[in-house]
Design an enzyme around this catalytic site. Structure first.
Site, PDB file in Angstrom:
ATOM      1  N   GLY A   9       0.835  -1.208   0.000  1.00  0.00           N
ATOM      2  CA  GLY A   9       0.000   0.000   0.000  1.00  0.00           C
ATOM      3  C   GLY A   9       0.860   1.243   0.000  1.00  0.00           C
ATOM      4  CB  ALA A  10       2.440   3.157  -2.593  1.00  0.00           C
ATOM      5  CB  SER A  12      -1.074   8.990   3.769  1.00  0.00           C
ATOM      6  OG  SER A  12      -2.077   9.489   2.931  1.00  0.00           O
ATOM      7  N   GLY A  14       2.145   4.498   4.036  1.00  0.00           N
ATOM      8  CA  GLY A  14       3.064   3.600   3.329  1.00  0.00           C
ATOM      9  C   GLY A  14       4.197   4.395   2.694  1.00  0.00           C
ATOM     10  CG  ASN A 105      -6.772   4.751  13.560  1.00  0.00           C
ATOM     11  OD1 ASN A 105      -6.493   4.500  14.734  1.00  0.00           O
ATOM     12  ND2 ASN A 105      -7.153   5.949  13.160  1.00  0.00           N
ATOM     13  CB  ALA A 131       1.477  11.400   5.896  1.00  0.00           C
ATOM     14  NE  ARG A 133      -3.327   8.325  -1.222  1.00  0.00           N
ATOM     15  CZ  ARG A 133      -3.703   7.212  -1.822  1.00  0.00           C
ATOM     16  NH1 ARG A 133      -3.040   6.771  -2.880  1.00  0.00           N
ATOM     17  NH2 ARG A 133      -4.753   6.537  -1.410  1.00  0.00           N
ATOM     18  CE  LYS A 184      -4.406   6.908  16.731  1.00  0.00           C
ATOM     19  NZ  LYS A 184      -3.615   6.476  15.592  1.00  0.00           N
ATOM     20  CD  GLU A 264      -9.124   3.267   8.684  1.00  0.00           C
ATOM     21  OE1 GLU A 264      -8.358   2.401   8.225  1.00  0.00           O
ATOM     22  OE2 GLU A 264      -8.745   4.188   9.431  1.00  0.00           O
TER      23      GLU A 264
HETATM   24  P1  NAP Z   1      -4.305   5.662   2.222  1.00  0.00           P
HETATM   25  O1  NAP Z   1      -3.566   6.924   1.967  1.00  0.00           O
HETATM   26  O2  NAP Z   1      -5.682   5.507   1.713  1.00  0.00           O
HETATM   27  O3  NAP Z   1      -3.399   4.469   1.685  1.00  0.00           O
HETATM   28  C1  NAP Z   1      -3.846   3.139   1.615  1.00  0.00           C
HETATM   29  C2  NAP Z   1      -3.151   2.511   0.419  1.00  0.00           C
HETATM   30  O4  NAP Z   1      -3.442   1.111   0.411  1.00  0.00           O
HETATM   31  C3  NAP Z   1      -3.609   3.072  -0.931  1.00  0.00           C
HETATM   32  O5  NAP Z   1      -2.461   3.518  -1.627  1.00  0.00           O
HETATM   33  C4  NAP Z   1      -4.232   1.868  -1.626  1.00  0.00           C
HETATM   34  O6  NAP Z   1      -3.967   1.787  -3.009  1.00  0.00           O
HETATM   35  C5  NAP Z   1      -3.487   0.738  -0.955  1.00  0.00           C
HETATM   36  N1  NAP Z   1      -4.118  -0.568  -1.127  1.00  0.00           N
HETATM   37  C6  NAP Z   1      -5.384  -0.952  -0.808  1.00  0.00           C
HETATM   38  N2  NAP Z   1      -5.568  -2.246  -1.141  1.00  0.00           N
HETATM   39  C7  NAP Z   1      -4.399  -2.684  -1.675  1.00  0.00           C
HETATM   40  C8  NAP Z   1      -3.944  -3.927  -2.218  1.00  0.00           C
HETATM   41  N3  NAP Z   1      -4.752  -4.995  -2.277  1.00  0.00           N
HETATM   42  N4  NAP Z   1      -2.684  -4.021  -2.675  1.00  0.00           N
HETATM   43  C9  NAP Z   1      -1.857  -2.951  -2.637  1.00  0.00           C
HETATM   44  N5  NAP Z   1      -2.214  -1.741  -2.140  1.00  0.00           N
HETATM   45  C10 NAP Z   1      -3.473  -1.622  -1.662  1.00  0.00           C
HETATM   46  O7  NAP Z   1      -4.374   5.356   3.799  1.00  0.00           O
HETATM   47  P2  NAP Z   1      -3.465   5.946   4.981  1.00  0.00           P
HETATM   48  O8  NAP Z   1      -3.950   7.302   5.328  1.00  0.00           O
HETATM   49  O9  NAP Z   1      -2.028   5.728   4.676  1.00  0.00           O
HETATM   50  O10 NAP Z   1      -3.928   4.988   6.169  1.00  0.00           O
HETATM   51  C11 NAP Z   1      -3.452   3.662   6.340  1.00  0.00           C
HETATM   52  C12 NAP Z   1      -3.806   3.258   7.778  1.00  0.00           C
HETATM   53  O11 NAP Z   1      -3.041   4.057   8.680  1.00  0.00           O
HETATM   54  C13 NAP Z   1      -5.286   3.521   8.149  1.00  0.00           C
HETATM   55  O12 NAP Z   1      -5.778   2.510   8.979  1.00  0.00           O
HETATM   56  C14 NAP Z   1      -5.239   4.849   8.882  1.00  0.00           C
HETATM   57  O13 NAP Z   1      -6.292   5.019   9.808  1.00  0.00           O
HETATM   58  C15 NAP Z   1      -3.892   4.719   9.603  1.00  0.00           C
HETATM   59  N6  NAP Z   1      -3.298   6.014   9.957  1.00  0.00           N
HETATM   60  C16 NAP Z   1      -3.132   6.989   9.015  1.00  0.00           C
HETATM   61  C17 NAP Z   1      -2.538   8.199   9.357  1.00  0.00           C
HETATM   62  C18 NAP Z   1      -2.322   9.303   8.335  1.00  0.00           C
HETATM   63  O14 NAP Z   1      -1.905  10.395   8.718  1.00  0.00           O
HETATM   64  N7  NAP Z   1      -2.579   9.099   7.066  1.00  0.00           N
HETATM   65  C19 NAP Z   1      -2.109   8.407  10.678  1.00  0.00           C
HETATM   66  C20 NAP Z   1      -2.288   7.387  11.624  1.00  0.00           C
HETATM   67  C21 NAP Z   1      -2.885   6.188  11.240  1.00  0.00           C
HETATM   68  P3  NAP Z   1      -4.491   2.818  -4.117  1.00  0.00           P
HETATM   69  O15 NAP Z   1      -3.532   3.985  -4.033  1.00  0.00           O
HETATM   70  O16 NAP Z   1      -4.354   2.043  -5.369  1.00  0.00           O
HETATM   71  O17 NAP Z   1      -5.893   3.172  -3.738  1.00  0.00           O
END
Ligand code: NAP
Length: 305
Positions: A9-10, A12, A14, A105, A131, A133, A184, A264
């Site tokens: 998963g690339a 935010s 990742g 989360n 983070a 995008r 949390k 979520e």
């Molecule tokens: P995000 O930006 O939506 O990233 C999720 C990534 O997973 C997307 O790039 C998506 O691909 C990819 N994905 C989904 N299914 C896949 C598969 N089968 N194979 C490969 N890639 C796949 O989410 P995020 O914000 O990083 O959040 C990830 C987790 O961290 C969540 O549970 C969130 O609550 C937690 N979190 C996030 C933050 C933050 O600041 N962002 C902070 C704390 C916790 P596509 O790009 O192709 O859609």
């Protein structure tokens, strides 16, 4: 050569991890959703991290789940609702000593992933880093924070924490990771759904103190009942402190809804209600909040699970 980090998963988080690991000279591979996403990524030429207004691009190799290389270290950086299906697609590649780091989360997805890959070690993470995008393959490091990592089944810290030191990813090994995740989750349940329903920033909840206090009392009962008394301690005070300290912010659930993205909910409020029911605990306000939120999401045409 050190063990490669496979990042599933690339998005935010990742990207935030992948770019910092690559910047430290560590081997990193991105696992992308499908051949089309891989092609788009390769045409771009790398992942860009924007930090303090400065953008740097890292040409990290990408692949799909079908790539043949075995995986020993997998960072699962999908949303909670995608985690199990994404891990299932690479399960056949996991080495016998594979370790997974789960960044999701809430609660519920970690257990489901562990059940899907019972021979792998699953390490849970709870992060306060932020983070988002701002373009394809481009992420802004918005909030510096900390990541706690832990394994409720084995308290011994993994060797690769030194990679996180090298990558300057602030972290700590936690022997009470479940307590952190529950705490949390409780904070999230007391704040995020109400910001959506009242259409306000976190600070707007200062006008709804009674509602917040009632939810905190029910959440504390739940935490006590499921063996997490430490997570229940002074919950209401901390919720009020967070509301004040982040008054100008929009909660993550608010932002998901505002951007018409799936929330979520099932791994946050939904998980709390499910566990309460399992313990025979009647939490009228929490259940009512879940129903109001589900109806609200349905009215907006968004998934309610
Ligand atoms: P995000 O930006 O939506 O990233 C999720 C990534 O997973 C997307 O790039 C998506 O691909 C990819 N994905 C989904 N299914 C896949 C598969 N089968 N194979 C490969 N890639 C796949 O989410 P995020 O914000 O990083 O959040 C990830 C987790 O961290 C969540 O549970 C969130 O609550 C937690 N979190 C996030 C933050 C933050 O600041 N962002 C902070 C704390 C916790 P596509 O790009 O192709 O859609």
């Amino acid at each position: 050569m050190s063990t490669p980090w496979h990042i599933l998963g690339a998005g935010s988080l990742g990207t935030l991890w992948a770019t910092r690991l690559a910047r430290a000279g560590l081997p990193v591979r991105l696992i992308l959703r499908d051949a089309q996403r891989l092609q788009s990524y390769q045409a771009f030429g790398g992942l860009t991290l924007v930090e303090h207004g400065e953008a740097n691009t890292y040409a990290i190799p990408g692949e799909t789940a079908d790539s043949p290389e075995p995986i020993r270290r997998l960072l699962v950086a999908c949303k909670a609702y995608d985690a199990v299906s994404a891990v299932a697609r690479v399960a056949h590649r996991l080495a016998p000593d594979a370790e997974l780091i789960l960044l999701q989360n809430g609660l519920g997805s970690q257990e489901a992933v562990a059940a899907r890959v019972p021979h792998a070690r699953c390490i849970c993470a709870s992060s306060t880093e932020g983070a988002f995008r701002d373009g394809d393959w481009r992420v802004v490091f918005a909030g510096h924070g900390y990541t706690w990592l832990g394994d409720a089944a084995h308290p011994v810290a993994p060797i690769w924490l030194e990679d996180l030191d090298a990558a300057q990813i602030p972290h700590e090994w936690s022997t009470d990771i479940l307590t952190r995740l529950w705490r949390k989750l409780a904070l999230n349940c007391a704040i995020n759904p109400l910001t959506v329903l009242h259409d306000c920033r976190n600070g707007g909840l200062q006008q709804h103190q009674c509602e917040v206090a009632t939810l905190c009392a029910e959440l504390s009962d739940l935490l006590e009942r499921c063996g997490q008394p430490a997570a229940a301690q002074n919950l209401q005070q901390e919720v009020e402190r967070v509301i004040q300290a982040t008054a100008a912010n929009f909660s993550s659930m608010y932002q998901d809804v505002a951007n018409q993205r799936r929330t979520e909910i099932s791994y946050l409020l939904g998980h709390a209600c499910k566990v309460a029911a399992r313990h025979g605990l009647k939490l009228a306000h929490l259940n009512q909040l879940q129903q109001r939120l589900i109806s609200h999401l349905q009215r907006l045409g968004l998934p309610s699970d």
